[in-house]
Scaffold this motif. Structure first.
Motif, PDB file in Angstrom:
ATOM      1  N   GLN A   1     -16.837 -88.655  63.207  1.00 14.49           N
ATOM      2  CA  GLN A   1     -17.408 -89.514  64.253  1.00 14.49           C
ATOM      3  C   GLN A   1     -18.782 -89.018  64.725  1.00 14.49           C
ATOM      4  O   GLN A   1     -19.382 -89.626  65.613  1.00 14.49           O
ATOM      5  CB  GLN A   1     -16.454 -89.571  65.461  1.00 14.49           C
ATOM      6  CG  GLN A   1     -15.093 -90.181  65.145  1.00 14.49           C
ATOM      7  CD  GLN A   1     -15.198 -91.632  64.721  1.00 14.49           C
ATOM      8  OE1 GLN A   1     -15.917 -92.411  65.345  1.00 14.49           O
ATOM      9  NE2 GLN A   1     -14.508 -91.996  63.654  1.00 14.49           N
ATOM     10  N   GLU A   2     -19.243 -87.932  64.140  1.00 21.51           N
ATOM     11  CA  GLU A   2     -20.536 -87.336  64.487  1.00 21.51           C
ATOM     12  C   GLU A   2     -20.617 -86.988  65.968  1.00 21.51           C
ATOM     13  O   GLU A   2     -21.656 -87.138  66.616  1.00 21.51           O
ATOM     14  CB  GLU A   2     -21.688 -88.262  64.080  1.00 21.51           C
ATOM     15  CG  GLU A   2     -21.735 -88.526  62.582  1.00 21.51           C
ATOM     16  CD  GLU A   2     -22.902 -89.404  62.186  1.00 21.51           C
ATOM     17  OE1 GLU A   2     -23.506 -90.060  63.068  1.00 21.51           O
ATOM     18  OE2 GLU A   2     -23.236 -89.434  60.984  1.00 21.51           O
ATOM     19  N   PHE A   3     -19.496 -86.492  66.503  1.00 23.80           N
ATOM     20  CA  PHE A   3     -19.471 -86.069  67.901  1.00 23.80           C
ATOM     21  C   PHE A   3     -20.199 -84.736  68.040  1.00 23.80           C
ATOM     22  O   PHE A   3     -19.923 -83.795  67.298  1.00 23.80           O
ATOM     23  CB  PHE A   3     -18.027 -85.936  68.394  1.00 23.80           C
ATOM     24  CG  PHE A   3     -17.912 -85.543  69.842  1.00 23.80           C
ATOM     25  CD1 PHE A   3     -18.065 -86.488  70.844  1.00 23.80           C
ATOM     26  CD2 PHE A   3     -17.653 -84.229  70.194  1.00 23.80           C
ATOM     27  CE1 PHE A   3     -17.962 -86.127  72.180  1.00 23.80           C
ATOM     28  CE2 PHE A   3     -17.543 -83.857  71.533  1.00 23.80           C
ATOM     29  CZ  PHE A   3     -17.704 -84.818  72.530  1.00 23.80           C
ATOM     30  N   THR A   4     -21.118 -84.663  68.991  1.00 27.37           N
ATOM     31  CA  THR A   4     -21.933 -83.451  69.159  1.00 27.37           C
ATOM     32  C   THR A   4     -21.803 -82.827  70.545  1.00 27.37           C
ATOM     33  O   THR A   4     -22.439 -81.813  70.821  1.00 27.37           O
ATOM     34  CB  THR A   4     -23.418 -83.784  68.919  1.00 27.37           C
ATOM     35  OG1 THR A   4     -23.853 -84.735  69.905  1.00 27.37           O
ATOM     36  CG2 THR A   4     -23.629 -84.327  67.513  1.00 27.37           C
ATOM     37  N   GLY A   5     -21.017 -83.450  71.422  1.00 22.77           N
ATOM     38  CA  GLY A   5     -20.928 -82.946  72.787  1.00 22.77           C
ATOM     39  C   GLY A   5     -22.004 -83.491  73.696  1.00 22.77           C
ATOM     40  O   GLY A   5     -22.237 -82.941  74.783  1.00 22.77           O
ATOM     41  N   ALA A   6     -22.679 -84.559  73.285  1.00 19.41           N
ATOM     42  CA  ALA A   6     -23.722 -85.153  74.120  1.00 19.41           C
ATOM     43  C   ALA A   6     -23.127 -85.631  75.443  1.00 19.41           C
ATOM     44  O   ALA A   6     -21.997 -86.119  75.505  1.00 19.41           O
ATOM     45  CB  ALA A   6     -24.377 -86.318  73.381  1.00 19.41           C
ATOM     46  N   ALA A   7     -23.885 -85.494  76.509  1.00 22.79           N
ATOM     47  CA  ALA A   7     -23.420 -85.839  77.851  1.00 22.79           C
ATOM     48  C   ALA A   7     -23.027 -87.308  77.921  1.00 22.79           C
ATOM     49  O   ALA A   7     -23.759 -88.192  77.467  1.00 22.79           O
ATOM     50  CB  ALA A   7     -24.497 -85.533  78.880  1.00 22.79           C
ATOM     51  N   GLY A   8     -21.837 -87.550  78.484  1.00 20.00           N
ATOM     52  CA  GLY A   8     -21.348 -88.908  78.670  1.00 20.00           C
ATOM     53  C   GLY A   8     -20.594 -89.469  77.492  1.00 20.00           C
ATOM     54  O   GLY A   8     -20.035 -90.569  77.571  1.00 20.00           O
ATOM     55  N   LYS A   9     -20.540 -88.747  76.387  1.00 23.10           N
ATOM     56  CA  LYS A   9     -19.828 -89.215  75.193  1.00 23.10           C
ATOM     57  C   LYS A   9     -18.441 -88.579  75.155  1.00 23.10           C
ATOM     58  O   LYS A   9     -18.298 -87.369  75.360  1.00 23.10           O
ATOM     59  CB  LYS A   9     -20.595 -88.863  73.913  1.00 23.10           C
ATOM     60  CG  LYS A   9     -21.998 -89.441  73.856  1.00 23.10           C
ATOM     61  CD  LYS A   9     -21.990 -90.960  73.851  1.00 23.10           C
ATOM     62  CE  LYS A   9     -23.398 -91.515  73.712  1.00 23.10           C
ATOM     63  NZ  LYS A   9     -23.404 -93.001  73.739  1.00 23.10           N
ATOM     64  N   GLY A  10     -17.418 -89.394  74.894  1.00 22.21           N
ATOM     65  CA  GLY A  10     -16.059 -88.889  74.824  1.00 22.21           C
ATOM     66  C   GLY A  10     -15.368 -89.329  73.563  1.00 22.21           C
ATOM     67  O   GLY A  10     -15.786 -90.294  72.898  1.00 22.21           O
ATOM     68  N   LEU A  11     -14.296 -88.643  73.215  1.00 26.23           N
ATOM     69  CA  LEU A  11     -13.589 -88.930  71.972  1.00 26.23           C
ATOM     70  C   LEU A  11     -12.132 -88.524  72.129  1.00 26.23           C
ATOM     71  O   LEU A  11     -11.813 -87.469  72.699  1.00 26.23           O
ATOM     72  CB  LEU A  11     -14.224 -88.128  70.828  1.00 26.23           C
ATOM     73  CG  LEU A  11     -13.908 -88.556  69.393  1.00 26.23           C
ATOM     74  CD1 LEU A  11     -14.404 -89.983  69.124  1.00 26.23           C
ATOM     75  CD2 LEU A  11     -14.559 -87.578  68.416  1.00 26.23           C
ATOM     76  N   LEU A  12     -11.232 -89.394  71.659  1.00 28.40           N
ATOM     77  CA  LEU A  12      -9.823 -89.054  71.549  1.00 28.40           C
ATOM     78  C   LEU A  12      -9.588 -88.434  70.178  1.00 28.40           C
ATOM     79  O   LEU A  12     -10.030 -88.970  69.157  1.00 28.40           O
ATOM     80  CB  LEU A  12      -8.960 -90.304  71.717  1.00 28.40           C
ATOM     81  CG  LEU A  12      -9.090 -91.039  73.055  1.00 28.40           C
ATOM     82  CD1 LEU A  12      -8.262 -92.328  73.032  1.00 28.40           C
ATOM     83  CD2 LEU A  12      -8.655 -90.151  74.211  1.00 28.40           C
ATOM     84  N   LEU A  13      -8.893 -87.300  70.147  1.00 26.69           N
ATOM     85  CA  LEU A  13      -8.726 -86.550  68.900  1.00 26.69           C
ATOM     86  C   LEU A  13      -7.294 -86.633  68.396  1.00 26.69           C
ATOM     87  O   LEU A  13      -6.341 -86.530  69.184  1.00 26.69           O
ATOM     88  CB  LEU A  13      -9.093 -85.080  69.126  1.00 26.69           C
ATOM     89  CG  LEU A  13     -10.528 -84.824  69.596  1.00 26.69           C
ATOM     90  CD1 LEU A  13     -10.731 -83.339  69.862  1.00 26.69           C
ATOM     91  CD2 LEU A  13     -11.534 -85.334  68.572  1.00 26.69           C
ATOM     92  N   PRO A  14      -7.107 -86.809  67.090  1.00 29.79           N
ATOM     93  CA  PRO A  14      -5.752 -86.874  66.529  1.00 29.79           C
ATOM     94  C   PRO A  14      -5.236 -85.483  66.159  1.00 29.79           C
ATOM     95  O   PRO A  14      -5.989 -84.601  65.738  1.00 29.79           O
ATOM     96  CB  PRO A  14      -5.950 -87.721  65.268  1.00 29.79           C
ATOM     97  CG  PRO A  14      -7.347 -87.386  64.819  1.00 29.79           C
ATOM     98  CD  PRO A  14      -8.128 -87.136  66.069  1.00 29.79           C
ATOM     99  N   GLY A  15      -3.915 -85.330  66.318  1.00 28.70           N
ATOM    100  CA  GLY A  15      -3.260 -84.120  65.833  1.00 28.70           C
ATOM    101  C   GLY A  15      -2.858 -84.280  64.381  1.00 28.70           C
ATOM    102  O   GLY A  15      -3.157 -85.294  63.737  1.00 28.70           O
ATOM    103  N   PRO A  16      -2.164 -83.288  63.806  1.00 25.83           N
ATOM    104  CA  PRO A  16      -1.742 -83.356  62.396  1.00 25.83           C
ATOM    105  C   PRO A  16      -0.887 -84.576  62.073  1.00 25.83           C
ATOM    106  O   PRO A  16      -0.910 -85.065  60.938  1.00 25.83           O
ATOM    107  CB  PRO A  16      -0.950 -82.051  62.215  1.00 25.83           C
ATOM    108  CG  PRO A  16      -1.496 -81.128  63.258  1.00 25.83           C
ATOM    109  CD  PRO A  16      -1.827 -81.995  64.433  1.00 25.83           C
ATOM    110  N   ASP A  17      -0.142 -85.076  63.075  1.00 31.19           N
ATOM    111  CA  ASP A  17       0.713 -86.234  62.822  1.00 31.19           C
ATOM    112  C   ASP A  17      -0.014 -87.555  63.056  1.00 31.19           C
ATOM    113  O   ASP A  17       0.578 -88.632  62.943  1.00 31.19           O
ATOM    114  CB  ASP A  17       1.964 -86.185  63.705  1.00 31.19           C
ATOM    115  CG  ASP A  17       1.639 -86.182  65.190  1.00 31.19           C
ATOM    116  OD1 ASP A  17       0.427 -86.145  65.550  1.00 31.19           O
ATOM    117  OD2 ASP A  17       2.579 -86.215  66.017  1.00 31.19           O
TER     118      ASP A  17
END
Length: 463
Positions: free
Chosen positions: A42-58
């Motif tokens: 998703q090219e997430f870089t930690g930029a301010a105001g950007k969020g992301l839901l992350l999947p686990g192994p399942d």
């Protein structure tokens, strides 16, 4: 409050990681490989105001990451975490690491859950729960959110359903919750009781003008009085506004809404003060008996006032209300009003100017407003501009004789009706968020209410 705050740890609560562009790499290293791979894709870089839901192994969501400002950023938004409310699905969540100000981060998330759905069904409210971080006062969050939501609901309600009579009912409902006392002067009784300018501004409406006066607390406690401009709708009167300028005039009672929001917070916290809230409630309408440009009105204070423009009605009703408040010599007197377009030109919609002659109070307002992220900016009660209010036929004209310093001259006019209060401050608020920002949905906003509550609590409360 849509955001549910859990007071005890929840075993199933998923972590929220606050990251910056410089800390993201280290935090990512501790996440499951599946989460790291998804964030990279998703090219997430930690930029301010950007969020992301992350999947686990399942494949199920196992965490959320949210970017905040790096140290040294030109601007840090204490409410940035409010964007999390839209990001998170229902369920229980917790802060895995601490944001800069956990109390404001949680408050922003709670405020972001507001929706005005009186007339239109909105999306189902999400069942988002957050484990209250250490040091965060969940009860305090609830008090503040309830007060802000009250003001937002009032401001967002159109004028056909929020007349001066409806404002009276809103005050009576609030008073009933907390055991406050309310008195109301309505219609021609305003003349009998010596509120001639409130009567003049509101008499053209089909709904009678009124002066609403609520008192709460012990008689011997420090006196705190809040006055709010309650213009349910402003046509401009005979100096009629263009149609484009009327579109948001349902918010012209935003000062009354801010006063009631602050009052609700104060009463809910049971602060040891004698609180008084005064709302002159009118509609500035047009009919055969509307007040006119060039009229000279008496005032409760005894000053005669020449009318320079009927679209500057708010300062007229506030003048009578402030004179009443001042008679009681409160230790602290605040008024709130969506008063001038000049204020918006000077400081924009997000930063209301305020005025006071009390240097200690000015410093406290500025400091506390910044601390609670309810910012305001001091403008001067510049005495040399008093001449701009001179009238040839009355004690004072209520508008400036020129195009300059409109917010300042309005404040100077109001200042003529305050002489006995221990300290007075005037807030020229906008009462509206033009476009949504974290913690502040588009629509009505209770500007200066949270800072008022925090200031009263700091001076007279439990901390």
């Amino acid at each position: 409050m849509p955001l549910q705050l859990l007071l005890a740890p929840e075993a199933t609560a998923l972590p929220i990681w606050f990251v910056t562009a410089s800390t993201w790499t280290d935090i990512a290293a501790g996440l499951p490989a599946s989460a790291r791979a998804f964030a990279a894709a998703q090219e997430f870089t930690g930029a301010a105001g950007k969020g992301l839901l992350l999947p686990g192994p399942d494949g199920a969501v196992c965490a959320a990451v949210f970017g905040v400002e790096d140290a040294g950023a030109r601007h840090v938004d204490p409410f940035l975490a409010g964007a999390l409310y839209a990001l998170l699905p229902g369920g229980a969540w917790r802060f895995a690491n601490a944001p800069r100000d956990p109390q404001l981060a949680v408050l922003a998330m709670a405020l972001a859950g507001y929706a005005f759905n009186r007339y239109k069904a909105s999306a189902k409210v999400k069942d988002v729960a957050l484990v209250a971080p250490d040091g965060v006062d969940a009860a305090e969050i609830g008090r503040i959110v309830d007060g802000v939501f009250l003001a937002r609901d009032l401001i967002n309600t159109p004028a056909n359903d929020l007349t001066p009579a409806d404002m009276e009912r809103a005050v009576l409902n609030l008073a009933a919750r907390f055991g406050a006392r309310v008195s109301v002067v309505t219609g021609d009784d305003l003349l009998v009781k010596n509120f001639p300018m409130i009567h003049a501004v509101g008499r053209a409406s089909a709904t009678a003008p009124r002066l609403i006066d609520m008192v709460w607390g012990e008689t011997g406690a420090p006196k705190v009085t809040l006055v709010g401009k309650g213009v349910s709708f402003d046509t401009g009167g005979l100096d009629i506004k263009p149609s484009s300028a009327m579109l948001l005039m349902k918010k012209d009672m935003g000062g009354a809404a801010a006063a009631l929001a602050a009052a609700q917070m104060i009463m809910a916290a049971n602060l040891p003060v004698r609180l008084r809230v005064i709302i002159p409630a009118v509609e500035n309408a047009i009919s055969a008996n509307a007040f006119r440009p060039g009229d000279v009105l008496p005032s409760r204070k005894g000053l005669t006032v020449e009318i320079g423009n009927t679209d500057a009605e708010g300062r007229l009703i506030l003048a009578d209300a402030l004179a009443l408040a001042d008679d009681d010599a409160p230790g602290l007197l605040f008024d709130y009003a969506t008063l001038t377009g000049a204020a918006r030109v000077a400081t924009g919609p997000d930063l209301p100017p305020f005025y006071t002659r009390d240097e200690t109070l000015a410093a406290d307002i500025a400091r506390i407003g910044e601390a609670v992220n309810d910012p305001v900016w001091r403008l001067p009660l510049w005495g040399a501009y008093e001449r701009l209010l001179d009238s040839k036929i009355a004690d004072v004209n209520h508008v400036s004789s020129g195009p300059f310093a409109g917010s300042i001259t309005a404040a100077l006019f109001l200042g003529r009706f305050v002489s006995q209060a221990g300290a007075w401050a005037h807030f020229d608020i906008y009462g509206w968020t033009p476009s949504a920002r974290p913690g502040r949905p588009e629509g009505g906003e209770a500007q200066a209410a949270r800072l008022t509550y925090a200031l009263v609590r700091a001076r007279h409360g439990q901390g």
